[in-house]
Design an enzyme around this catalytic site. Structure first.
Site, PDB file in Angstrom:
ATOM      1  N   ASP A  16       0.814  -1.209   0.000  1.00 20.70           N
ATOM      2  CA  ASP A  16       0.000   0.000   0.000  1.00 20.70           C
ATOM      3  C   ASP A  16       0.853   1.267   0.000  1.00 20.70           C
ATOM      4  O   ASP A  16       0.669   2.155  -0.837  1.00 20.70           O
ATOM      5  CB  ASP A  16      -0.929   0.021   1.214  1.00 20.70           C
ATOM      6  CG  ASP A  16      -2.026  -1.029   1.110  1.00 20.70           C
ATOM      7  OD1 ASP A  16      -1.843  -2.016   0.375  1.00 20.70           O
ATOM      8  OD2 ASP A  16      -3.057  -0.862   1.777  1.00 20.70           O
ATOM      9  N   ARG A  98      -1.458   5.166  17.018  1.00 15.07           N
ATOM     10  CA  ARG A  98      -1.638   6.191  15.984  1.00 15.07           C
ATOM     11  C   ARG A  98      -1.260   7.602  16.436  1.00 15.07           C
ATOM     12  O   ARG A  98      -0.660   8.356  15.662  1.00 15.07           O
ATOM     13  CB  ARG A  98      -3.082   6.174  15.464  1.00 15.07           C
ATOM     14  CG  ARG A  98      -3.514   4.890  14.752  1.00 15.07           C
ATOM     15  CD  ARG A  98      -2.397   4.134  14.148  1.00 15.07           C
ATOM     16  NE  ARG A  98      -2.815   3.040  13.272  1.00 15.07           N
ATOM     17  CZ  ARG A  98      -2.031   2.050  12.933  1.00 15.07           C
ATOM     18  NH1 ARG A  98      -0.797   1.987  13.408  1.00 15.07           N
ATOM     19  NH2 ARG A  98      -2.457   1.105  12.123  1.00 15.07           N
ATOM     20  N   ASP A 127      -8.485   4.379  11.400  1.00 13.44           N
ATOM     21  CA  ASP A 127      -7.155   4.963  11.433  1.00 13.44           C
ATOM     22  C   ASP A 127      -7.061   6.298  10.716  1.00 13.44           C
ATOM     23  O   ASP A 127      -6.285   7.166  11.113  1.00 13.44           O
ATOM     24  CB  ASP A 127      -6.129   3.984  10.851  1.00 13.44           C
ATOM     25  CG  ASP A 127      -5.715   2.930  11.852  1.00 13.44           C
ATOM     26  OD1 ASP A 127      -5.951   3.125  13.056  1.00 13.44           O
ATOM     27  OD2 ASP A 127      -5.157   1.898  11.437  1.00 13.44           O
ATOM     28  N   SER A 181      -5.049  -9.270   7.004  1.00 16.51           N
ATOM     29  CA  SER A 181      -4.657  -7.882   7.178  1.00 16.51           C
ATOM     30  C   SER A 181      -4.270  -7.705   8.635  1.00 16.51           C
ATOM     31  O   SER A 181      -5.070  -7.951   9.535  1.00 16.51           O
ATOM     32  CB  SER A 181      -5.828  -6.959   6.821  1.00 16.51           C
ATOM     33  OG  SER A 181      -5.513  -5.619   7.118  1.00 16.51           O
TER      34      SER A 181
END
Length: 408
Positions: A16, A98, A127, A181
């Site tokens: 990604d 995060r 996210d 994932s």
């Protein structure tokens, strides 16, 4: 788009973000700075440097930072002082990472004079909110580029085709690795997608990477003693450790004994329900042990107030409001409550269970054996006092009962 001259990308080196790197160069015609954070994901981060160089990034524009100690000291430990869980089960392993990544991205953007930041979060997940709320809280006028909300590469097949067209080398997944994932850091590893999108299907045993199954965990229990100072673990079995060392050791112990597996359907902030599986071995031990040391060092009303406020605090972290004034306010209160949370807790680890078997605080314990005893207490507690206490607390119910009797 021509206004963007330089952008700092949160870069893992995977499919990604490698596609995003090239897409930013082509779409925005801007200089890209890559930032890769080592927060204990268990994989080498240095290969990201070679991948960035291969995509034309200048060496001085590649940042790879070891943030493991900062992550546990300034984010994980403060969260665990509140005994934080989301929706009764989730220990917030992804959520708490995060704000640190966002913080460091903004610091790098200031250092290199970038006018934008970018991330690889999709438009369906939490996210994107967590990253961007962090960016704006720390740099209110920063420009944010979220490729998943702009491009049409909305499937893995399209991403792979783009990578092949543009000569982007995507290393094959390591042999034996999970195909799900995943997101990993020192606190946890998560799994989503594929068969897990059916909430009725049990996860395959070989999906789990960090822990033994409880069935295959050792048949002998293991005792572990944790020492606390102001609510944080500072030593394990008498050995002083840094925050990251503490969590690393507890992950090893918990994984060995099949502790910390979780399978939940959670409510995402963007509105949908999502099924995810998590391994949080060290965090599971920390939560149980912290409540044990608080049980003898916190005043009853302080402990109960913390429990009442915890769901709000957990929701703030889950939804990305770590940098908000209300989270700071709650943290100040939580940290103040921890000044007396000192002592040790002994736990027994056995086949998926964390069993508290002892706790002591020589300086701050509120447990008085002379008062709590079932034997004669030498007058430390007057049993007759309970009668008035009970009658006063029953007064409103007695009044209501009398009124009901009069009504017939």
């Amino acid at each position: 788009m021509s206004d963007i001259k330089k952008v700092v990308l949160a870069y893992s080196g995977g499919l990604d973000t490698s596609v995003i790197l090239k897409w930013l160069q082509d779409t925005y015609q801007c200089e890209v700075v890559t930032f890769t954070a080592d927060i204990g994901q268990g994989e080498e981060v240095e290969p990201a440097r070679q991948k960035a160089v291969a995509l034309g990034i200048k060496p001085e524009n590649i940042f790879i930072d070891d943030l493991r100690e900062e992550f546990v000291r300034d984010f994980v430990f403060p969260m665990f002082r509140a005994n934080t869980i989301y929706e009764g089960e989730y220990l917030l392993g992804t959520s708490i990472a995060r704000p640190l990544i966002a913080k460091r991205q903004i610091e790098i953007a200031r250092q290199v004079g970038a006018d934008a930041v970018s991330h690889g979060a999709t438009g369906k997940g939490n996210d994107q909110v967590r990253f961007e709320l962090g960016y704006y809280a720390l740099q209110p006028n920063i420009h944010v580029i979220a490729p998943w909300r702009e491009w049409d590469l909305l499937s893995r097949e399209k991403l792979l085709a783009y990578a092949e067209t543009h000569g982007i080398d995507i290393s094959k997944r390591k042999s034996g690795a999970s195909p799900y994932s995943m997101d990993a850091n020192l606190l946890h590893i998560s799994y989503e997608g594929l068969a897990l999108e059916n909430p009725a299907a049990e996860p395959e045993e070989d999906m789990w990477l960090w822990s033994n199954s409880p069935e295959n965990a050792p048949d002998a229990a293991e005792y572990v003693e944790l020492e606390y100072s102001k609510g944080d673990i500072v030593a394990i079995n008498g050995v002083a450790m840094s925050p990251a060392q503490v969590l690393t050791k507890l992950n090893q112990l918990g994984g060995k004994h099949g502790i910390g597996r979780l399978d939940i359907v959670e409510n995402r902030y963007v509105g949908m329900k999502s099924r995810g599986c998590y391994e949080t071995p060290g965090g599971t031990i920390m939560l149980k042990a912290h409540r044990a040391i608080e049980s003898i060092t916190l005043d009853r009303e302080v402990a109960h107030l913390k429990d009442e406020l915890m769901p709000k605090y957990a929701k703030l972290i889950y939804t990305g409001y770590w940098w908000s004034p209300e989270r700071h306010m709650l943290q100040t209160m939580i940290d103040e409550s921890q000044q007396t949370v000192n002592g040790w807790v002994r736990v027994k680890l056995y086949k998926g269970n964390v069993i508290v078997v002892g706790r002591e605080s020589k300086t701050d314990s509120l447990f008085d054996p002379n008062i709590a005893t079932f034997d004669e207490d030498g007058g430390a507690y007057n049993h007759a006092d309970a009668a008035g206490f009970i009658r006063l607390n029953a007064l409103r119910m007695r009044i209501a009962a009398n009124a009901k009797l009069k009504r017939g």
